[in-house]
Design a protein around this motif. Structure first.
Motif, mmCIF file in Angstrom:
data_model
loop_
_atom_site.group_PDB
_atom_site.id
_atom_site.type_symbol
_atom_site.label_atom_id
_atom_site.label_comp_id
_atom_site.label_asym_id
_atom_site.label_seq_id
_atom_site.Cartn_x
_atom_site.Cartn_y
_atom_site.Cartn_z
ATOM 1 N N GLY A 35 -31.244 129.373 10.634
ATOM 2 C CA GLY A 35 -31.345 128.760 9.188
ATOM 3 C C GLY A 35 -31.012 127.324 8.969
ATOM 4 N N TRP A 36 -31.559 126.776 7.951
ATOM 5 C CA TRP A 36 -31.135 125.695 7.539
ATOM 6 C C TRP A 36 -30.400 125.710 6.456
ATOM 7 C CZ3 TRP A 36 -32.532 121.128 9.890
ATOM 8 C CH2 TRP A 36 -33.561 121.503 11.300
ATOM 9 N N LEU A 37 -29.483 124.798 6.024
ATOM 10 C CA LEU A 37 -28.546 124.645 4.898
ATOM 11 C C LEU A 37 -28.203 123.314 4.574
ATOM 12 C CD1 LEU A 37 -27.052 127.086 6.979
ATOM 13 C CD2 LEU A 37 -26.026 127.758 5.048
ATOM 14 N N ARG A 38 -28.076 122.888 3.319
ATOM 15 C CA ARG A 38 -27.620 121.379 3.042
ATOM 16 C C ARG A 38 -26.603 121.203 2.296
ATOM 17 N NH1 ARG A 38 -32.952 120.708 -0.759
ATOM 18 N NH2 ARG A 38 -32.280 121.952 -2.419
ATOM 19 N N GLN A 39 -25.946 119.878 2.427
ATOM 20 C CA GLN A 39 -24.977 119.767 1.546
ATOM 21 C C GLN A 39 -25.146 118.397 0.840
ATOM 22 O OE1 GLN A 39 -21.161 119.963 3.333
ATOM 23 N NE2 GLN A 39 -20.136 120.249 1.235
ATOM 24 N N GLU A 44 -21.340 121.875 -2.691
ATOM 25 C CA GLU A 44 -20.979 122.896 -1.918
ATOM 26 C C GLU A 44 -22.295 123.012 -0.936
ATOM 27 O OE1 GLU A 44 -17.824 125.680 -4.111
ATOM 28 O OE2 GLU A 44 -19.534 126.528 -3.460
ATOM 29 N N ARG A 45 -22.055 123.318 0.396
ATOM 30 C CA ARG A 45 -23.110 123.678 1.146
ATOM 31 C C ARG A 45 -24.148 124.820 0.672
ATOM 32 N NH1 ARG A 45 -21.278 124.088 6.985
ATOM 33 N NH2 ARG A 45 -20.780 121.907 6.830
ATOM 34 N N GLU A 46 -25.341 124.534 0.628
ATOM 35 C CA GLU A 46 -26.073 125.650 0.192
ATOM 36 C C GLU A 46 -27.142 125.941 0.987
ATOM 37 O OE1 GLU A 46 -28.949 124.731 -3.272
ATOM 38 O OE2 GLU A 46 -29.189 122.647 -2.487
ATOM 39 N N PHE A 47 -27.610 127.228 1.059
ATOM 40 C CA PHE A 47 -28.706 127.894 1.964
ATOM 41 C C PHE A 47 -30.124 127.140 1.419
ATOM 42 C CE2 PHE A 47 -30.666 131.004 4.401
ATOM 43 C CZ PHE A 47 -31.885 131.523 3.395
ATOM 44 N N VAL A 48 -30.785 126.687 2.406
ATOM 45 C CA VAL A 48 -32.243 126.387 2.309
ATOM 46 C C VAL A 48 -33.179 127.454 2.702
ATOM 47 C CG1 VAL A 48 -33.976 124.902 2.688
ATOM 48 C CG2 VAL A 48 -31.520 123.941 2.520
ATOM 49 N N GLY A 49 -33.004 128.069 3.703
ATOM 50 C CA GLY A 49 -33.836 129.326 4.301
ATOM 51 C C GLY A 49 -33.494 129.462 5.804
ATOM 52 N N THR A 91 -32.097 115.421 -1.741
ATOM 53 C CA THR A 91 -31.288 114.601 -0.970
ATOM 54 C C THR A 91 -29.927 115.317 -0.360
ATOM 55 O OG1 THR A 91 -31.932 112.476 -2.055
ATOM 56 C CG2 THR A 91 -29.722 112.224 -0.971
ATOM 57 N N ALA A 92 -29.581 115.146 0.960
ATOM 58 C CA ALA A 92 -28.399 116.006 1.382
ATOM 59 C C ALA A 92 -28.354 115.856 2.823
ATOM 60 C CB ALA A 92 -28.472 117.385 0.966
ATOM 61 N N VAL A 93 -27.400 116.193 3.470
ATOM 62 C CA VAL A 93 -26.937 116.497 4.787
ATOM 63 C C VAL A 93 -27.792 117.770 5.084
ATOM 64 C CG1 VAL A 93 -25.723 116.394 7.029
ATOM 65 C CG2 VAL A 93 -25.487 114.970 5.333
ATOM 66 N N TYR A 94 -28.563 117.884 6.087
ATOM 67 C CA TYR A 94 -29.353 119.090 6.578
ATOM 68 C C TYR A 94 -28.739 119.782 7.781
ATOM 69 C CZ TYR A 94 -32.768 118.905 2.434
ATOM 70 O OH TYR A 94 -33.050 118.889 1.291
ATOM 71 N N TYR A 95 -28.235 120.905 7.869
ATOM 72 C CA TYR A 95 -27.949 121.460 9.063
ATOM 73 C C TYR A 95 -28.705 122.638 9.561
ATOM 74 C CZ TYR A 95 -23.522 119.004 7.693
ATOM 75 O OH TYR A 95 -22.540 118.173 7.092
ATOM 76 N N CYS A 96 -28.634 122.676 10.774
ATOM 77 C CA CYS A 96 -29.283 123.731 11.180
ATOM 78 C C CYS A 96 -28.211 124.888 11.642
ATOM 79 C CB CYS A 96 -30.449 123.757 12.472
ATOM 80 S SG CYS A 96 -29.816 123.259 14.011
ATOM 81 N N ALA A 97 -28.329 126.072 11.823
ATOM 82 C CA ALA A 97 -27.274 127.137 11.968
ATOM 83 C C ALA A 97 -27.947 128.243 12.355
ATOM 84 C CB ALA A 97 -26.290 127.351 10.942
ATOM 85 N N THR A 115 -28.355 116.151 9.801
ATOM 86 C CA THR A 115 -29.063 115.022 9.659
ATOM 87 C C THR A 115 -29.249 114.765 8.382
ATOM 88 O OG1 THR A 115 -31.161 114.101 10.479
ATOM 89 C CG2 THR A 115 -31.389 116.212 10.009
ATOM 90 N N GLN A 116 -29.087 113.558 7.961
ATOM 91 C CA GLN A 116 -29.188 112.934 6.496
ATOM 92 C C GLN A 116 -30.572 112.722 6.115
ATOM 93 O OE1 GLN A 116 -26.752 112.062 4.244
ATOM 94 N NE2 GLN A 116 -28.285 112.065 2.959
ATOM 95 N N VAL A 117 -30.931 113.504 4.769
ATOM 96 C CA VAL A 117 -32.457 113.194 4.272
ATOM 97 C C VAL A 117 -31.978 112.475 2.851
ATOM 98 C CG1 VAL A 117 -34.314 114.426 3.245
ATOM 99 C CG2 VAL A 117 -33.377 115.053 5.431
ATOM 100 N N THR A 118 -32.535 111.652 2.651
ATOM 101 C CA THR A 118 -32.446 110.645 1.532
ATOM 102 C C THR A 118 -33.845 110.579 0.522
ATOM 103 O OG1 THR A 118 -30.634 109.694 2.285
ATOM 104 C CG2 THR A 118 -31.451 108.655 0.216
#
Length: 121
Positions: A35-39, A44-49, A91-97, A115-118
């Motif tokens: 999954g990809w999540l972002r904060q 709060e951290r949120e689910f992306v897909g 814009t957020a820090v994107y995490y894979c999990a 990884t930061q996305v701005t």
């Protein structure tokens, strides 16, 4: 040792595209969702897909549906997040999990460092 390593973040303008990668190592991920999540700052951290590693089935949050696409390359053990029509609110820090398909949907077993996305307006 399981490792998830994200790459591809950066600074882009609204409307641009960006592709994130998540390189996985240390185990096979059959039976897992990747999954990809972002904060975003102050949120709060949120689910992306997510994508099922074996079948390749995807599922997205409503906020990104039709703009973001998740894919994976099993041979390279890598997952991707193609982000199109980016908005400042992306814009957020994107995490894979990674989590087990039969596990708790709110609990991920393995995480990348982010990884930061701005996205500028």
């Amino acid at each position: 040792q399981v490792q998830l390593v994200e790459s591809g973040g950066g600074l882009v303008q609204a409307g641009d595209s960006l592709r994130l990668s998540c390189a996985a190592s240390g185990r096979t991920f059959g039976g897992y969702f990747m999954g990809w999540l972002r904060q975003a700052p102050g949120k709060e951290r949120e689910f992306v897909g997510r994508i099922s590693w074996s079948a390749g089935m995807t599922y997205y949050a409503d906020s990104v549906k039709s703009r973001f696409t998740i894919s994976r390359d099993n041979a390279k053990n890598t997952m991707y997040l193609q982000m199109n029509s980016l908005k400042p609110e992306d814009t957020a820090v994107y995490y894979c999990a990674a989590r087990r398909v039969d596990g708790d949907s709110g609990h991920y077993d393995y995480w990348g460092q982010g990884t930061q996305v701005t996205v500028s307006s």
